[in-house]
Structure formats: C-alpha cells, structure tokens
Design a protein around this motif. Structure first.
Motif, PDB file in Angstrom:
ATOM      1  N   MET A   1      51.311  41.592  42.450  1.00 21.56           N
ATOM      2  CA  MET A   1      50.917  42.883  43.018  1.00 21.56           C
ATOM      3  C   MET A   1      50.471  42.678  44.456  1.00 21.56           C
ATOM      4  O   MET A   1      49.853  41.667  44.788  1.00 21.56           O
ATOM      5  CB  MET A   1      49.794  43.504  42.188  1.00 21.56           C
ATOM      6  CG  MET A   1      49.406  44.902  42.618  1.00 21.56           C
ATOM      7  SD  MET A   1      48.244  45.663  41.473  1.00 21.56           S
ATOM      8  CE  MET A   1      46.803  44.637  41.714  1.00 21.56           C
ATOM      9  N   SER A   3      48.617  44.570  47.848  1.00 22.17           N
ATOM     10  CA  SER A   3      47.838  45.686  48.391  1.00 22.17           C
ATOM     11  C   SER A   3      47.710  45.513  49.893  1.00 22.17           C
ATOM     12  O   SER A   3      47.537  44.384  50.386  1.00 22.17           O
ATOM     13  CB  SER A   3      46.446  45.741  47.756  1.00 22.17           C
ATOM     14  OG  SER A   3      46.540  45.852  46.351  1.00 22.17           O
ATOM     15  N   TYR A   5      45.845  46.897  53.564  1.00 23.29           N
ATOM     16  CA  TYR A   5      44.723  47.615  54.173  1.00 23.29           C
ATOM     17  C   TYR A   5      44.895  47.618  55.690  1.00 23.29           C
ATOM     18  O   TYR A   5      45.171  46.591  56.293  1.00 23.29           O
ATOM     19  CB  TYR A   5      43.383  46.961  53.812  1.00 23.29           C
ATOM     20  CG  TYR A   5      43.076  46.972  52.330  1.00 23.29           C
ATOM     21  CD1 TYR A   5      42.317  47.984  51.763  1.00 23.29           C
ATOM     22  CD2 TYR A   5      43.550  45.959  51.505  1.00 23.29           C
ATOM     23  CE1 TYR A   5      42.027  47.997  50.408  1.00 23.29           C
ATOM     24  CE2 TYR A   5      43.275  45.960  50.147  1.00 23.29           C
ATOM     25  CZ  TYR A   5      42.517  46.982  49.606  1.00 23.29           C
ATOM     26  OH  TYR A   5      42.248  46.975  48.259  1.00 23.29           O
ATOM     27  N   PRO A  14      43.125  51.761  52.720  1.00 28.32           N
ATOM     28  CA  PRO A  14      44.194  51.172  51.904  1.00 28.32           C
ATOM     29  C   PRO A  14      45.438  52.038  51.918  1.00 28.32           C
ATOM     30  O   PRO A  14      45.409  53.218  52.302  1.00 28.32           O
ATOM     31  CB  PRO A  14      43.577  51.136  50.507  1.00 28.32           C
ATOM     32  CG  PRO A  14      42.643  52.298  50.499  1.00 28.32           C
ATOM     33  CD  PRO A  14      42.098  52.416  51.908  1.00 28.32           C
ATOM     34  N   GLN A  18      49.370  51.035  45.094  1.00 27.89           N
ATOM     35  CA  GLN A  18      49.788  49.650  45.064  1.00 27.89           C
ATOM     36  C   GLN A  18      51.305  49.621  45.231  1.00 27.89           C
ATOM     37  O   GLN A  18      52.040  50.248  44.485  1.00 27.89           O
ATOM     38  CB  GLN A  18      49.390  49.006  43.725  1.00 27.89           C
ATOM     39  CG  GLN A  18      47.901  49.085  43.425  1.00 27.89           C
ATOM     40  CD  GLN A  18      47.074  48.306  44.428  1.00 27.89           C
ATOM     41  OE1 GLN A  18      47.571  47.419  45.100  1.00 27.89           O
ATOM     42  NE2 GLN A  18      45.804  48.649  44.542  1.00 27.89           N
ATOM     43  N   VAL A  24      56.907  48.133  51.211  1.00 25.55           N
ATOM     44  CA  VAL A  24      55.673  48.096  51.962  1.00 25.55           C
ATOM     45  C   VAL A  24      55.889  47.774  53.434  1.00 25.55           C
ATOM     46  O   VAL A  24      54.957  47.617  54.186  1.00 25.55           O
ATOM     47  CB  VAL A  24      54.714  47.056  51.328  1.00 25.55           C
ATOM     48  CG1 VAL A  24      55.157  45.641  51.702  1.00 25.55           C
ATOM     49  CG2 VAL A  24      53.278  47.318  51.733  1.00 25.55           C
ATOM     50  N   GLU A  27      53.915  49.920  56.040  1.00 25.54           N
ATOM     51  CA  GLU A  27      52.472  49.770  55.939  1.00 25.54           C
ATOM     52  C   GLU A  27      52.021  48.387  56.384  1.00 25.54           C
ATOM     53  O   GLU A  27      50.974  48.227  57.014  1.00 25.54           O
ATOM     54  CB  GLU A  27      52.002  50.021  54.496  1.00 25.54           C
ATOM     55  CG  GLU A  27      52.137  51.458  54.023  1.00 25.54           C
ATOM     56  CD  GLU A  27      53.526  51.730  53.457  1.00 25.54           C
ATOM     57  OE1 GLU A  27      54.413  50.880  53.647  1.00 25.54           O
ATOM     58  OE2 GLU A  27      53.707  52.794  52.855  1.00 25.54           O
ATOM     59  N   ASP A  35      46.547  41.773  50.476  1.00 24.06           N
ATOM     60  CA  ASP A  35      45.996  41.088  49.312  1.00 24.06           C
ATOM     61  C   ASP A  35      47.089  40.903  48.264  1.00 24.06           C
ATOM     62  O   ASP A  35      47.652  41.881  47.765  1.00 24.06           O
ATOM     63  CB  ASP A  35      44.837  41.905  48.733  1.00 24.06           C
ATOM     64  CG  ASP A  35      44.099  41.161  47.631  1.00 24.06           C
ATOM     65  OD1 ASP A  35      44.149  39.910  47.623  1.00 24.06           O
ATOM     66  OD2 ASP A  35      43.464  41.836  46.791  1.00 24.06           O
ATOM     67  N   GLU A  43      57.672  38.993  46.574  1.00 28.21           N
ATOM     68  CA  GLU A  43      56.523  39.325  47.418  1.00 28.21           C
ATOM     69  C   GLU A  43      56.184  38.164  48.349  1.00 28.21           C
ATOM     70  O   GLU A  43      55.849  38.366  49.519  1.00 28.21           O
ATOM     71  CB  GLU A  43      55.331  39.702  46.541  1.00 28.21           C
ATOM     72  CG  GLU A  43      55.514  41.042  45.836  1.00 28.21           C
ATOM     73  CD  GLU A  43      54.430  41.325  44.813  1.00 28.21           C
ATOM     74  OE1 GLU A  43      54.231  42.507  44.471  1.00 28.21           O
ATOM     75  OE2 GLU A  43      53.782  40.363  44.337  1.00 28.21           O
ATOM     76  N   GLU A 113      41.270  38.001  39.267  1.00 23.08           N
ATOM     77  CA  GLU A 113      40.663  39.149  39.922  1.00 23.08           C
ATOM     78  C   GLU A 113      39.151  39.009  39.944  1.00 23.08           C
ATOM     79  O   GLU A 113      38.431  39.715  39.213  1.00 23.08           O
ATOM     80  CB  GLU A 113      41.084  40.449  39.238  1.00 23.08           C
ATOM     81  CG  GLU A 113      42.582  40.693  39.280  1.00 23.08           C
ATOM     82  CD  GLU A 113      42.980  42.089  38.833  1.00 23.08           C
ATOM     83  OE1 GLU A 113      42.183  43.021  39.025  1.00 23.08           O
ATOM     84  OE2 GLU A 113      44.083  42.240  38.307  1.00 23.08           O
ATOM     85  N   ALA A 121      36.279  45.332  48.957  1.00 23.03           N
ATOM     86  CA  ALA A 121      37.264  46.351  49.323  1.00 23.03           C
ATOM     87  C   ALA A 121      36.659  47.748  49.230  1.00 23.03           C
ATOM     88  O   ALA A 121      36.940  48.619  50.070  1.00 23.03           O
ATOM     89  CB  ALA A 121      38.487  46.241  48.418  1.00 23.03           C
TER      90      ALA A 121
END
Length: 288
Positions: A1, A3, A5, A14, A18, A24, A27, A35, A43, A113, A121
């Motif tokens: 995954m 993320s 920011y 953010p 997700q 992405v 962004e 992250d 990825e 996590e 965050a």
C-alpha cells in the motif's frame, strides 16, 4: 500500500484515498512524504523511477551490518532502523523501517503498522501541530513519535514489574497471612515476556541512536546546513535532543532489564524453597 502526503501551509495534506503505484503519478510528483506499507514490486519500481534510486528489499533492510543499513547512494540517504510493533499485544515484534531522503521527498518503507506512524500522520495534518517545512523535519517528527511510543512502553513495563514484584514478595491472603497459592508458572511466563519486550525496545533504541548520529554527520546534511543554516541548525539541535532522550531511555531500559532478571532469580529461589519444604516433610514422614 502506498500513501502520499503533500505540504500545504506547513502541514501535511494526504491524497484523498490510498492509491496504487499505477495511479499516483500526479500526486507523488511533488510529494513531501511517501509512505510504503508492505510494498508490492510494482510500487517499489514506481518509487525507483520517481526518485531514481534502488529501493532495498525487506531482506536487505534486515541486515545486521551498519554499512548495509546506513548509506548514501544515487544522491539519496538510506537509513534503516529496527522498530517495535504491536506493543500493546501479547506478541510484540521487531520490524525494519527504512527512511529514504532525496531532495525534498521522504520515503518510508515498512512491513508492519507501528502506532507512531498513524499518530504522527494525524497530528501533522493539523496546522501548526508539528513542523512539516521539509522532508527532514517529517523524518525527525516520525523518529520523535517512535521515541515517545517506546517511552510509554517502558513506563508501562515498569508498572507491570512493580505488580509482579508485589506478587512475588508481598503476596498475602485475605486474612493477611502469607499465601501458598501463588502461580509461579504464570509469573515466570510474564517475567519472560517482559524481558523479551525490553530487549526489543533496547535494540530499537540502539538502532535509532545510530540513525540520528549518521544523519547528523553525513556530508549531505553538512551541505544542506550551508544553504539553509537556520532550519538545518534547528534540525541538528532537535536530533541532538532526541539522542539525549534515547540515552536516558536506554539507561531506564537497562534498569528495568536488571530488575526483570532479579525477579526471575527471586522467583526461581522461592520455588526451590517451597520444593525443599515439601521434600523435608516427606523426609520426616519417611523417618517416622
């Protein structure tokens, strides 16, 4: 995954959801913090194309040698630490966390996590809550959140050891007389679990101290200080303060580890005393 920011008015904003590596691009182009959690190969490849660096695998991040955890490559600073995840559960575990600093972008790569990432965050999205001027401040903010989390864990471990100490040395029945109903097996199992947790925290603190020391003396950091003396000086002071906090927490963790060993030895000694009393009774009965 994955993320993403961005910086907006000195706080993090953010992406709306997700996103995956394939969607992405827009962004991530101007991202302050990216992250990665259990990243897929696609990825990893996307970040490698975006930053022009090679992302370390989980196996590479778990290398013990400092040279494999802290290094410069392709104009980026790679720093891997040992984090502790699931501190509130009965099965805490260590996990590698990698910080990659290149230009104005910070990339974090993790395979669990830990709560501090979510906490930071959340705070960083509030204006003025934590400094988020550049990627270095985001990294130091994450490190500070990790230190605070371990401080809380050490405080809780201290309270648990006090409770275990009362069970071992001051265990009384309802009428005030010493009780023989202590469950020494459960006590030993809990002492062992506390000892394992303290060992994980101490390992994590050592790796954090190495990370901050490496970041402060790196040639890239010195170059940044010449171009942005004010912010860099603040970051250096911030990192030094955190190193002092780590030293204090390491001393406290060592104290608690010694206390854990003492409680374990005392518990085993009490078990031997009870066994000797039982053997004594049998010996007298046999003699009679």
């Amino acid at each position: 995954m994955l993320s993403v920011y961005r910086r907006q008015d000195d706080h993090l904003v953010p992406a709306e959801m997700q996103v995956t590596a394939q969607s992405v691009s827009a962004e991530a182009a101007g991202a302050l913090w990216i992250d990665l959690i259990n990243p897929s190969r696609s990825e990893d490849q996307f970040i490698e194309r975006l930053l022009g660096v090679s992302i370390p695998t989980k196996e590479e991040a778990q290398e013990i040698e400092v040279s494999a955890r802290l290094y410069h490559e392709d104009g980026a600073e790679f720093m891997t630490m040992t984090g502790v995840s699931q501190l509130e559960s009965e099965a805490p575990m260590t996990t590698p966390i990698t910080f990659v600093l290149k230009g104005e972008t910070l990339v974090t790569i993790r395979y669990a996590e830990p709560k501090p990432f979510f906490t930071y965050a959340t705070r960083a999205q509030k204006s003025g809550a934590v400094p988020c001027v550049n990627s270095e401040q985001v990294m130091l903010g994450l490190v500070e959140a990790l230190i605070e989390r371990m401080a809380e864990a050490l405080e809780k471990s201290g309270r648990n050891l006090e409770r275990l100490s009362r069970q071992v040395f001051r265990h009384k029945s309802t009428d005030g007389r010493p009780s023989k109903s202590r469950d020494f097996q459960s006590i030993i199992e809990e002492i062992g679990a506390r000892g394992d947790l303290l060992a994980m925290i101490r390992e994590s603190l050592v790796s954090l101290n190495r990370l901050l020391a490496y970041h402060n003396v790196t040639p890239k950091a010195a170059a940044r200080s010449k171009t942005a003396a004010g912010p860099k000086k603040d970051a250096a002071v911030w990192a030094k303060d955190m190193q002092q906090d780590i030293a204090a927490l390491s001393d406290h963790a060592t104290y608690l580890a010694n206390k854990t060993n003492f409680l374990l030895d005392a518990t085993l000694g009490l078990i031997n005393l009870e066994q000797n009393q039982i053997i004594k009774i049998f010996s007298i009965a046999a003699a009679v």
